[in-house]
Write a protein that holds these residues in place. Structure first.
Motif, PDB file in Angstrom:
ATOM      1  N   ARG A 188       0.812  -1.215   0.000  1.00  0.00           N
ATOM      2  CA  ARG A 188       0.000   0.000   0.000  1.00  0.00           C
ATOM      3  C   ARG A 188       0.850   1.272   0.000  1.00  0.00           C
ATOM      4  O   ARG A 188       0.428   2.311  -0.462  1.00  0.00           O
ATOM      5  N   TRP A 189       2.078   1.169   0.538  1.00  0.00           N
ATOM      6  CA  TRP A 189       2.951   2.346   0.672  1.00  0.00           C
ATOM      7  C   TRP A 189       4.352   2.019   0.171  1.00  0.00           C
ATOM      8  O   TRP A 189       5.282   1.833   0.972  1.00  0.00           O
ATOM      9  N   PRO A 190       4.577   1.986  -1.143  1.00  0.00           N
ATOM     10  CA  PRO A 190       5.890   1.643  -1.682  1.00  0.00           C
ATOM     11  C   PRO A 190       7.007   2.575  -1.186  1.00  0.00           C
ATOM     12  O   PRO A 190       8.156   2.155  -1.057  1.00  0.00           O
ATOM     13  N   TRP A 191       6.658   3.822  -0.866  1.00  0.00           N
ATOM     14  CA  TRP A 191       7.662   4.786  -0.423  1.00  0.00           C
ATOM     15  C   TRP A 191       8.289   4.412   0.930  1.00  0.00           C
ATOM     16  O   TRP A 191       9.384   4.878   1.253  1.00  0.00           O
ATOM     17  N   LEU A 192       7.611   3.548   1.681  1.00  0.00           N
ATOM     18  CA  LEU A 192       8.155   3.174   2.987  1.00  0.00           C
ATOM     19  C   LEU A 192       9.445   2.366   2.875  1.00  0.00           C
ATOM     20  O   LEU A 192      10.266   2.399   3.780  1.00  0.00           O
ATOM     21  N   THR A 193       9.600   1.640   1.788  1.00  0.00           N
ATOM     22  CA  THR A 193      10.768   0.777   1.656  1.00  0.00           C
ATOM     23  C   THR A 193      11.683   1.218   0.507  1.00  0.00           C
ATOM     24  O   THR A 193      12.615   0.512   0.155  1.00  0.00           O
ATOM     25  N   SER A 194      11.412   2.393  -0.072  1.00  0.00           N
ATOM     26  CA  SER A 194      12.256   2.838  -1.196  1.00  0.00           C
ATOM     27  C   SER A 194      13.471   3.604  -0.710  1.00  0.00           C
ATOM     28  O   SER A 194      13.534   4.058   0.409  1.00  0.00           O
TER      29      SER A 194
END
Length: 194
Positions: A188-194
């Motif tokens: 749901r939140w790809p930015w959390l692990t980028s």
């Protein structure tokens, strides 16, 4: 009336002890990095409200937390015990709004809505999609809301509402948001692990 407190429960982002349910998918270092990012984002969100922010911490000390999150916040160690004991130790003085750092979509809008709701209702709750809540605010100390709860289950929200109705205590519900607890939540939140 006492000044409203925003109380954030969080832990120091030590690999292996932060976001442990994400470790199988990400590894200990990346799971701790997700927790670090979420906590920093939550703190910035709370600061936007202009209210005093109190950090109830574990896994570090006051110096490590103030170096990490800034010295413009209040810091108190969490008491030993389960979530019930940690909440009860922070219940006074009310009004107080309790939050965790697991809700990536939490915004100042949600927190301000909770603050506004507490001016009219005794309790405000931000439901989480998993059956718990991402925020609970109380205008007065209501220990019965936290005692003998089935934490980390889908029963938290229904049990809380049942207790409020039993006691005939008025409450307001906010928008439902998603928590980031499990590996499947990360999509749901790809930015959390980028």
């Amino acid at each position: 009336m006492n000044t409203l407190r925003l109380v954030l429960f969080t832990r120091y982002p030590v690999p292996g002890s932060a976001k442990t349910r994400l470790i199988p998918a990400l590894g200990a270092d990346a799971a701790a990095a997700v927790h670090k990012r979420l906590t920093e984002r939550t703190v910035e969100t709370l600061k936007q409200t202009g209210k005093s922010v109190e950090i109830r911490f574990s896994g570090g000390d006051t110096n490590s937390f103030s170096s990490w999150l800034g010295n413009d916040l209040s810091y108190l160690p969490q008491v030993d015990g389960d979530l019930t004991e940690r909440l009860l130790a922070a219940i006074n003085p009310a009004p107080v709004i309790f939050l965790g750092s697991d809700t990536p979509d939490l915004s100042a809008h949600h927190v301000n809505a909770a603050i506004h709701a507490l001016q009219k209702s005794d309790v405000v709750i931000g439901p989480a999609d998993d059956g718990g809540y991402y925020l609970i605010g109380i205008a007065k100390p209501y220990p019965f809301l936290f005692e003998n709860m089935r934490w980390s289950t889908e029963h938290v929200m229904p049990d809380t509402l049942h207790r409020l109705r039993q006691q005939k205590i008025g409450f307001e519900l906010l928008e439902t948001l998603h928590d980031c607890d499990r590996p499947e939540d990360l999509d749901r939140w790809p930015w959390l692990t980028s």
